[in-house]
Design a protein around this motif. Sequence first.
Motif, mmCIF file in Angstrom:
data_model
loop_
_atom_site.group_PDB
_atom_site.id
_atom_site.type_symbol
_atom_site.label_atom_id
_atom_site.label_comp_id
_atom_site.label_asym_id
_atom_site.label_seq_id
_atom_site.Cartn_x
_atom_site.Cartn_y
_atom_site.Cartn_z
ATOM 1 N N GLY A 1 0.820 -1.217 0.000
ATOM 2 C CA GLY A 1 0.000 0.000 0.000
ATOM 3 C C GLY A 1 0.847 1.258 0.000
ATOM 4 N N VAL A 2 1.921 1.265 0.797
ATOM 5 C CA VAL A 2 2.789 2.445 0.863
ATOM 6 C C VAL A 2 3.464 2.657 -0.491
ATOM 7 C CG1 VAL A 2 4.861 3.433 1.923
ATOM 8 C CG2 VAL A 2 3.158 2.282 3.356
ATOM 9 N N ALA A 3 3.972 1.571 -1.090
ATOM 10 C CA ALA A 3 4.632 1.688 -2.395
ATOM 11 C C ALA A 3 3.654 2.180 -3.462
ATOM 12 C CB ALA A 3 5.215 0.331 -2.803
ATOM 13 N N PHE A 4 2.418 1.675 -3.391
ATOM 14 C CA PHE A 4 1.367 2.067 -4.341
ATOM 15 C C PHE A 4 1.034 3.550 -4.163
ATOM 16 C CE2 PHE A 4 -3.189 2.349 -5.475
ATOM 17 C CZ PHE A 4 -3.181 1.753 -6.731
ATOM 18 N N ALA A 5 0.887 3.957 -2.909
ATOM 19 C CA ALA A 5 0.579 5.357 -2.613
ATOM 20 C C ALA A 5 1.690 6.261 -3.129
ATOM 21 C CB ALA A 5 0.405 5.533 -1.099
ATOM 22 N N SER A 6 2.926 5.807 -2.937
ATOM 23 C CA SER A 6 4.072 6.605 -3.366
ATOM 24 C C SER A 6 4.099 6.746 -4.889
ATOM 25 C CB SER A 6 5.341 5.938 -2.817
ATOM 26 O OG SER A 6 6.451 6.324 -3.529
ATOM 27 N N ALA A 7 3.671 5.695 -5.593
ATOM 28 C CA ALA A 7 3.598 5.773 -7.061
ATOM 29 C C ALA A 7 2.521 6.778 -7.488
ATOM 30 C CB ALA A 7 3.313 4.397 -7.649
ATOM 31 N N ILE A 8 1.392 6.830 -6.769
ATOM 32 C CA ILE A 8 0.348 7.811 -7.102
ATOM 33 C C ILE A 8 0.851 9.224 -6.841
ATOM 34 C CG2 ILE A 8 -1.934 8.702 -6.454
ATOM 35 C CD1 ILE A 8 -2.810 5.891 -5.856
ATOM 36 N N ALA A 9 1.556 9.383 -5.714
ATOM 37 C CA ALA A 9 2.024 10.715 -5.329
ATOM 38 C C ALA A 9 3.162 11.177 -6.230
ATOM 39 C CB ALA A 9 2.489 10.699 -3.876
ATOM 40 N N GLY A 10 3.832 10.227 -6.886
ATOM 41 C CA GLY A 10 5.025 10.568 -7.647
ATOM 42 C C GLY A 10 6.140 11.002 -6.715
ATOM 43 N N GLY A 11 6.161 10.416 -5.527
ATOM 44 C CA GLY A 11 7.192 10.761 -4.549
ATOM 45 C C GLY A 11 6.779 10.257 -3.189
ATOM 46 N N SER A 12 7.190 10.985 -2.167
ATOM 47 C CA SER A 12 6.980 10.454 -0.827
ATOM 48 C C SER A 12 5.556 10.722 -0.342
ATOM 49 C CB SER A 12 7.983 11.075 0.130
ATOM 50 O OG SER A 12 7.730 12.448 0.217
ATOM 51 N N VAL A 13 5.151 9.886 0.599
ATOM 52 C CA VAL A 13 3.796 9.961 1.129
ATOM 53 C C VAL A 13 3.831 9.930 2.654
ATOM 54 C CG1 VAL A 13 2.765 8.841 -0.865
ATOM 55 C CG2 VAL A 13 3.537 7.449 1.052
ATOM 56 N N THR A 14 2.677 10.230 3.255
ATOM 57 C CA THR A 14 2.525 10.117 4.697
ATOM 58 C C THR A 14 1.739 8.851 5.004
ATOM 59 O OG1 THR A 14 2.456 12.517 4.839
ATOM 60 C CG2 THR A 14 1.691 11.297 6.770
ATOM 61 N N ALA A 15 2.212 8.092 5.993
ATOM 62 C CA ALA A 15 1.525 6.862 6.376
ATOM 63 C C ALA A 15 0.929 7.028 7.776
ATOM 64 C CB ALA A 15 2.494 5.687 6.351
ATOM 65 N N VAL A 16 -0.194 6.342 8.000
ATOM 66 C CA VAL A 16 -0.816 6.285 9.324
ATOM 67 C C VAL A 16 -0.601 4.887 9.879
ATOM 68 C CG1 VAL A 16 -2.957 6.483 10.641
ATOM 69 C CG2 VAL A 16 -2.655 7.811 8.557
#
Lengths: 246, 315
Positions: free
Chosen positions: B21-36
């Motif tokens: 999920g984190v890797a997928f989110a990062s691909a959508i963001a085109g960079g880093s993301v925040t995780a809960v």
Amino acid sequence: MKILVCVSQVPDTTTKITFTPDNKSLNTAGVQFIINPYDELGITKALELNEQTGGGTVTVITVGGADTEPNIRKALAMGADDAVRIDAEPTDAFFVAQQIANYAASQNFDLIFTGRESIDYNGGQVGGMIAELLNLPHVNVITAITVSGNTGSVERDIDGGREVVEVATPFLVSAQKDLCEPRIPNMRGIMTARTKPLQVIAANGSDKRTEVAQFQAPAPKAGVKFIDPNNMDELVSLLHNEAKVL
Amino acid sequence: MSVLVFAENSEGRFKKAAFEGVAFASAIAGGSVTAVVMGNMDATQVAELGKFGASKVLHYSDASFNAMDAGVFAQVISDAASKVGAQWVIVSNTYTGKAVAPRVAVRLNAAFAPGIIALPEGNTVKRSVFSNKGFADFSLNQSVKVVSLTPNSYSFAEGSGTATVESCSFSPAGNRVTVKEVKKAAGKVPLTEAEVVVSGGRGLKGPENWHLIENLADTLNAATACSKPVSDVHWRPHSEHVGQTGITIKPNLYIACGISGAIQHLAGVSSSKVIVAINTDKEAPFFKAADYGVVGDVFDVLPRLNEAIKAFKNS
């Protein structure tokens, strides 16, 4: 208890699914619609819970056109006391949840059932959305439930097991297989269902948040490759070198 | 673009679906993301999400978040989403995710798509419908979008990034669900997340023969599953039933042993990347859906396949 059971109708499980030429909708020609199997479990369990305590009512609610009425009558034949149909096409889960929540908000139900998911869109969205809209606790994928006073004891599936949780009424649950065996209407039920109340309500608002851009049929399989049952080394080699899954 | 991802843990360890999920989110963001992250977890473990694309982790570490309560989790995740101004919120389509995500979507006035199987294209996401008998592209018509990702849908690799961990607290409102008892299926690979699944049907002739399935599953580090008739007669628990009215799975490899392949069963497994069918009947419908077929008796074929895989693993 005063129980609401949310019901949707879905293509029969044996249906071969095809889409209309514009790929915008299901090709319904020749498709038989049934009550969503998980919703049947909800109806049955609601009836069982009230039969144990010898009181209460079971109301079924659906969002759909007049074509859903044979299945609503079937739910009444199973033993539900009355039915509500919100007259609108159920094209968006949030829209459906909001319609049901609007109705339920003023009715003080002790318990609301949905199915774990409908077997057409497989979203499993509506239960959680109704619970959030009504600010109720909810327990998903339940396999057992008892209610004593205003305390529910509920068993649910979790990833890699099951757990038992406690929650005070009013709350919402979504039915998973193993909850009960679906009840089959008897002749008396079918006869009395004809005269049970079925209230038709107009939809309130049209807040839809998603839409289907297009449907696609699954890509056809390339065809099976048969392997000699005496040569499992070949299968292993194909899984490793060709399919790359080992 | 601001993307928030809910990274699930089970008893203090991240699920594989969390990393996916984190890797997928990062691909959508085109960079880093925040995780809960919710519940008790060791801080160094929490920071591991950095390796998959999280630059920041909001850790709601209160012990009351160890147990899953969909209403409470939804409040926390939407609080986090508002904090970072998330336009996309990513959740795993596990049992926890299925319960939590619709509530998050309502709280955020978001459009929601459950069980998506690929990266979004613009506002459009793809998911399977009609129990895998078809697919649909859904357009998500709200400024905030919540999606849950079907496990094993996105290929990802471990990188070397690091995440800063911020400890957060939140007091949820409303009635709670309290966990009284947990019945874990001990030591087993969870079916919904498994990369390899070995499944048995009536061809196994009885529950006493299930060691054939279990031995092969052990060798492959696979989860075990069964067909509907098998769970209907209680040879195996319903939690193992895959199919249209059971669990839908998407492993890399599905090995069907003594299952004829009724349309309802195929609906639950046809998204598997590779399907192997073993059946005595050459006309069994499963051979039309399988990639590899073995016409033979499971009682002969399974031990042989198990030995062949052991030999391969040791080579």
